[in-house]
Scaffold this motif. Structure first.
Motif, PDB file in Angstrom:
ATOM      1  N   LEU A 486      72.632  -3.810  10.785  1.00 43.51           N
ATOM      2  CA  LEU A 486      72.938  -2.389  10.964  1.00 43.51           C
ATOM      3  C   LEU A 486      71.777  -1.520  10.487  1.00 43.51           C
ATOM      4  N   GLU A 487      71.128  -1.931   9.391  1.00 41.53           N
ATOM      5  CA  GLU A 487      69.959  -1.189   8.911  1.00 41.53           C
ATOM      6  C   GLU A 487      68.858  -1.201   9.971  1.00 41.53           C
ATOM      7  N   ALA A 488      68.732  -2.323  10.679  1.00 42.62           N
ATOM      8  CA  ALA A 488      67.710  -2.412  11.727  1.00 42.62           C
ATOM      9  C   ALA A 488      68.014  -1.455  12.868  1.00 42.62           C
ATOM     10  N   ILE A 489      69.296  -1.305  13.198  1.00 41.17           N
ATOM     11  CA  ILE A 489      69.682  -0.336  14.228  1.00 41.17           C
ATOM     12  C   ILE A 489      69.354   1.070  13.769  1.00 41.17           C
ATOM     13  N   LEU A 490      69.695   1.377  12.511  1.00 43.06           N
ATOM     14  CA  LEU A 490      69.452   2.706  11.966  1.00 43.06           C
ATOM     15  C   LEU A 490      67.958   3.035  11.950  1.00 43.06           C
ATOM     16  N   ALA A 491      67.128   2.005  11.697  1.00 46.80           N
ATOM     17  CA  ALA A 491      65.680   2.210  11.640  1.00 46.80           C
ATOM     18  C   ALA A 491      65.032   2.184  13.020  1.00 46.80           C
ATOM     19  N   GLY A 492      65.816   1.917  14.060  1.00 45.54           N
ATOM     20  CA  GLY A 492      65.278   1.889  15.412  1.00 45.54           C
ATOM     21  C   GLY A 492      64.614   0.582  15.781  1.00 45.54           C
ATOM     22  N   HIS A 493      64.866  -0.469  14.985  1.00 47.63           N
ATOM     23  CA  HIS A 493      64.228  -1.764  15.244  1.00 47.63           C
ATOM     24  C   HIS A 493      65.133  -2.728  16.005  1.00 47.63           C
ATOM     25  N   ALA A 494      66.348  -2.333  16.309  1.00 48.74           N
ATOM     26  CA  ALA A 494      67.278  -3.212  17.016  1.00 48.74           C
ATOM     27  C   ALA A 494      68.130  -2.380  17.970  1.00 48.74           C
ATOM     28  N   ALA A 495      68.624  -3.042  19.025  1.00 47.85           N
ATOM     29  CA  ALA A 495      69.438  -2.357  20.022  1.00 47.85           C
ATOM     30  C   ALA A 495      70.821  -2.040  19.463  1.00 47.85           C
ATOM     31  N   ALA A 496      71.482  -1.074  20.102  1.00 45.94           N
ATOM     32  CA  ALA A 496      72.825  -0.678  19.682  1.00 45.94           C
ATOM     33  C   ALA A 496      73.810  -1.820  19.893  1.00 45.94           C
ATOM     34  N   LEU A 497      74.847  -1.856  19.023  1.00 43.28           N
ATOM     35  CA  LEU A 497      75.957  -2.769  19.259  1.00 43.28           C
ATOM     36  C   LEU A 497      76.762  -2.279  20.447  1.00 43.28           C
ATOM     37  N   HIS A 498      77.279  -3.190  21.237  1.00 41.89           N
ATOM     38  CA  HIS A 498      78.019  -2.807  22.436  1.00 41.89           C
ATOM     39  C   HIS A 498      79.072  -3.851  22.734  1.00 41.89           C
ATOM     40  N   ARG A 499      79.875  -3.576  23.732  1.00 41.68           N
ATOM     41  CA  ARG A 499      80.931  -4.513  24.115  1.00 41.68           C
ATOM     42  C   ARG A 499      80.330  -5.879  24.424  1.00 41.68           C
ATOM     43  N   GLY A 500      80.848  -6.915  23.757  1.00 47.68           N
ATOM     44  CA  GLY A 500      80.316  -8.264  23.877  1.00 47.68           C
ATOM     45  C   GLY A 500      79.505  -8.700  22.672  1.00 47.68           C
ATOM     46  N   SER A 501      79.084  -7.738  21.822  1.00 47.88           N
ATOM     47  CA  SER A 501      78.344  -8.092  20.603  1.00 47.88           C
ATOM     48  C   SER A 501      79.282  -8.815  19.632  1.00 47.88           C
ATOM     49  N   ARG A 502      78.692  -9.657  18.805  1.00 44.85           N
ATOM     50  CA  ARG A 502      79.451 -10.392  17.797  1.00 44.85           C
ATOM     51  C   ARG A 502      78.653 -10.448  16.504  1.00 44.85           C
ATOM     52  N   GLY A 503      79.373 -10.689  15.388  1.00 43.41           N
ATOM     53  CA  GLY A 503      78.686 -10.914  14.128  1.00 43.41           C
ATOM     54  C   GLY A 503      79.193 -10.056  12.991  1.00 43.41           C
ATOM     55  N   GLU A 504      78.502 -10.187  11.843  1.00 44.53           N
ATOM     56  CA  GLU A 504      78.915  -9.477  10.640  1.00 44.53           C
ATOM     57  C   GLU A 504      78.741  -7.973  10.773  1.00 44.53           C
ATOM     58  N   GLY A 505      77.723  -7.532  11.523  1.00 41.35           N
ATOM     59  CA  GLY A 505      77.553  -6.095  11.741  1.00 41.35           C
ATOM     60  C   GLY A 505      78.724  -5.499  12.481  1.00 41.35           C
ATOM     61  N   VAL A 506      79.201  -6.206  13.509  1.00 40.77           N
ATOM     62  CA  VAL A 506      80.386  -5.743  14.250  1.00 40.77           C
ATOM     63  C   VAL A 506      81.594  -5.707  13.318  1.00 40.77           C
ATOM     64  N   ARG A 507      81.744  -6.731  12.487  1.00 42.58           N
ATOM     65  CA  ARG A 507      82.873  -6.772  11.554  1.00 42.58           C
ATOM     66  C   ARG A 507      82.834  -5.572  10.597  1.00 42.58           C
ATOM     67  N   ALA A 508      81.621  -5.228  10.121  1.00 44.16           N
ATOM     68  CA  ALA A 508      81.485  -4.082   9.218  1.00 44.16           C
ATOM     69  C   ALA A 508      81.873  -2.781   9.914  1.00 44.16           C
ATOM     70  N   VAL A 509      81.457  -2.630  11.179  1.00 45.62           N
ATOM     71  CA  VAL A 509      81.832  -1.432  11.946  1.00 45.62           C
ATOM     72  C   VAL A 509      83.348  -1.379  12.142  1.00 45.62           C
ATOM     73  N   GLN A 510      83.959  -2.519  12.436  1.00 45.50           N
ATOM     74  CA  GLN A 510      85.420  -2.556  12.576  1.00 45.50           C
ATOM     75  C   GLN A 510      86.106  -2.155  11.270  1.00 45.50           C
TER      76      GLN A 510
END
Length: 565
Positions: A486-510
């Protein structure tokens, strides 16, 4: 459980000589694998055990007249350890905790909670047996060893009996089997004491047995035989620690149009479907005993002071004055007691937990990682869970720093290392254990990129490590803070989470969405589905953001800001 499942005729699991049913998972554990991601894994939920009917009118309170010995309680009444460590001496704090973990639990076992049993410990094998079980099995989660260890249940029991190597997982019969092997049993021909309708007779043939009719015959007239106070004195004196209690479903039963017969059994019948518990201690004054298993630890008569009642982990129970008449909503009936001869006479000389652990130190304010040890072999170092738990009591600067022992299975040629549980220290200095079932293993709340990364952090060992300040613009609030993806997304170093994404970042958003009262169907499962997408769109619309259902930099920042409130 015996029955027909996945094309397997489990009626062949009955040994003709001993007529002892083997649990199906144990019999086929060579082929058993931890379920793949997305596969439903049911953690069985038990109903409260039912007390005998003739005791119901007398039942008022289960308050203890004498607090029972419980490592999980006593660990949080021993004094905080003294230290002169500065908050920024992270390496020194880590060394301090590592050293405490290797000290054992002698201060717990010498506390007043255990003092009432000091004379027993010195004069009998029974209390030494009970302490050894509690020291080495406290904290073990309610899950199948076959998910974590290769070779099947018989191999697991053989490793305990021959080498003192015990698993850090177990359901009722595996946990009781481990306790019996700690007491010197060899595991028998099945490596399992069993929990079905034939388990009590099987155990009785290895020593002594008492059916429910036996208990009634040796109790006061017209009693159920299930209230310990009603027993004749000679019966009470015959029962010793290590005695097992058995419940099971009936057999034959009819289910889905099929009825048990001599060649096959319906799934859920008494040929494997039931429960087993073990007497750990007898009260020194009252007609009460302390039980050991994975059901009484969370359907206990009174709540533990230091452990969440629903955690489904092993610990010493409160005092029980009766035997539950039924379990599992009345479907499992009490079948009797039995005890194996010779327990405690030739126990393993040494015991070693089959697991590995590593220590993390994180800052509480933003969950930044400050220290990570290498993986430590609990087996080679002889570090039970109880020792790690005790090391968390009063950890230095726990109000600012969060220490965690991550405990995994060891991994071998057949099974990968998997999360089992965590031991932590809260901001008030209390030692805690956590186990959240997810596909059979522990759903660790710490991002995998932190706890499963290779090597130590920082790389250079020794010397003080000053905690770095929070990065400008970093996520501040749990459950979002500390997730590198999520920090990488915030810093612009990673793509946005979207439908079909999986992982701990998605769990944190949920988790964040649910904390903000946005509904997430299915809860925090780490899968970005249409329900999460709909919740994100609702959040975006409510906060004046572009509505695309994706979690990019702007949406993440808005979620973090909303959590401030």
């Amino acid at each position: 459980m015996a029955g027909r499942r996945a094309g397997v005729d489990t009626s062949r699991m009955l040994d003709r000589e001993d007529e002892m049913p083997i649990d199906e998972d144990s019999a086929h554990s060579d082929a058993t694998q931890a379920p793949a991601e997305g596969t439903p894994w049911e953690d069985r939920v038990f109903d409260e055990p039912a007390p005998p009917r003739d005791l119901m009118s007398e039942l008022r309170s289960f308050g203890d007249t004498m607090p029972p010995p419980q490592i999980v309680r006593t660990v949080n009444v021993i004094p905080f350890p003294e230290h002169r460590l500065a908050e920024d001496d992270v390496a020194g704090i880590a060394d301090f905790l590592l050293k405490r973990a290797r000290e054992g639990i002698a201060d717990i076992l010498s506390h007043d909670d255990y003092a009432q049993f000091t004379e027993l410990a010195q004069s009998t094998r029974a209390e030494a047996f009970a302490r050894k079980i509690a020291e080495h099995q406290t904290g073990i989660p309610y899950t199948q060893p076959a998910y974590f260890y290769g070779g099947g249940q018989k191999a697991v029991a053989a490793a305990i009996a021959a080498e003192g190597r015990y698993p850090l997982a177990g359901q009722c019969q595996q946990s009781v089997t481990t306790a019996l092997c700690i007491g010197g049993w060899d595991g028998g021909i099945f490596g399992d004491i069993g929990s079905g309708i034939a388990a009590q007779p099987f155990c009785a043939r290895l020593g002594n047995g008492w059916s429910l009719e036996d208990l009634k015959a040796r109790s006061r007239p017209s009693s159920s035989g299930l209230a310990l106070a009603d027993w004749h004195d000679d019966l009470w004196h015959e029962i010793r620690p290590g005695t097992c209690l058995f419940w099971s479903a009936p057999c034959p039963i009819t289910r889905d149009g099929e009825t048990c017969d001599g060649s096959a059994h319906v799934l859920g019948c008494g040929q494997g479907s039931g429960h087993v518990s073990l007497v750990l201690r007898k009260h020194p004054i009252e007609r009460q005993w302390q039980l050991w298993d994975t059901t009484t630890s969370f359907t206990d008569p009174a709540p533990h002071a230091a452990a969440q009642k629903g955690a489904r982990m092993l610990w010493e129970s409160h005092w029980w004055a009766h035997i539950p008449e039924t379990m599992q909503g009345g479907n499992w009936l009490f079948r009797g007691l039995a005890r194996i001869d010779g327990l405690g006479v030739e126990a393993p000389a040494s015991l070693a937990p089959r697991g590995r652990c590593r220590l993390l130190l994180r800052r509480r304010s933003d969950h930044a990682l400050l220290y990570r040890s290498d993986w430590i072999s609990m087996e080679s170092e002889g570090l039970p869970i109880s020792w790690l738990l005790r090391s968390m009591r009063g950890a230095p600067h726990c109000d600012e720093l969060e220490p965690t022992w991550c405990i995994n299975s060891p991994g071998d040629a057949k099974k990968p290392p998997l999360p089992l549980l965590d031991c932590t220290c809260d901001a008030n200095g209390n030692a805690k254990m956590s186990w959240v079932p997810d596909q059979g293993s522990h759903r660790r709340p710490i991002p995998r990129t932190i706890w499963d990364a290779p090597g130590r952090y920082p790389d250079a060992g020794g010397g003080a490590t000053r905690p770095p300040p929070p990065a400008p613009g970093a996520l501040r609030n749990a459950p979002l803070a500390g997730h590198t993806d999520l920090e990488a997304i915030l810093a612009g170093h990673a793509a946005a989470l979207h439908r079909g994404s999986r992982g701990e970042g998605v769990r944190a958003v949920q988790d964040a969405l649910m904390k903000l009262d946005y509904g997430v169907p299915g809860g925090a499962d780490g899968v970005f589905g249409k329900g999460v997408e709909a919740a994100i769109k609702t959040f975006q619309e409510a906060n004046g953001l572009g509505v695309d259902g994706k979690v990019g930099k702007g949406t993440l920042k808005a979620l973090d800001d909303a959590l401030d409130g």
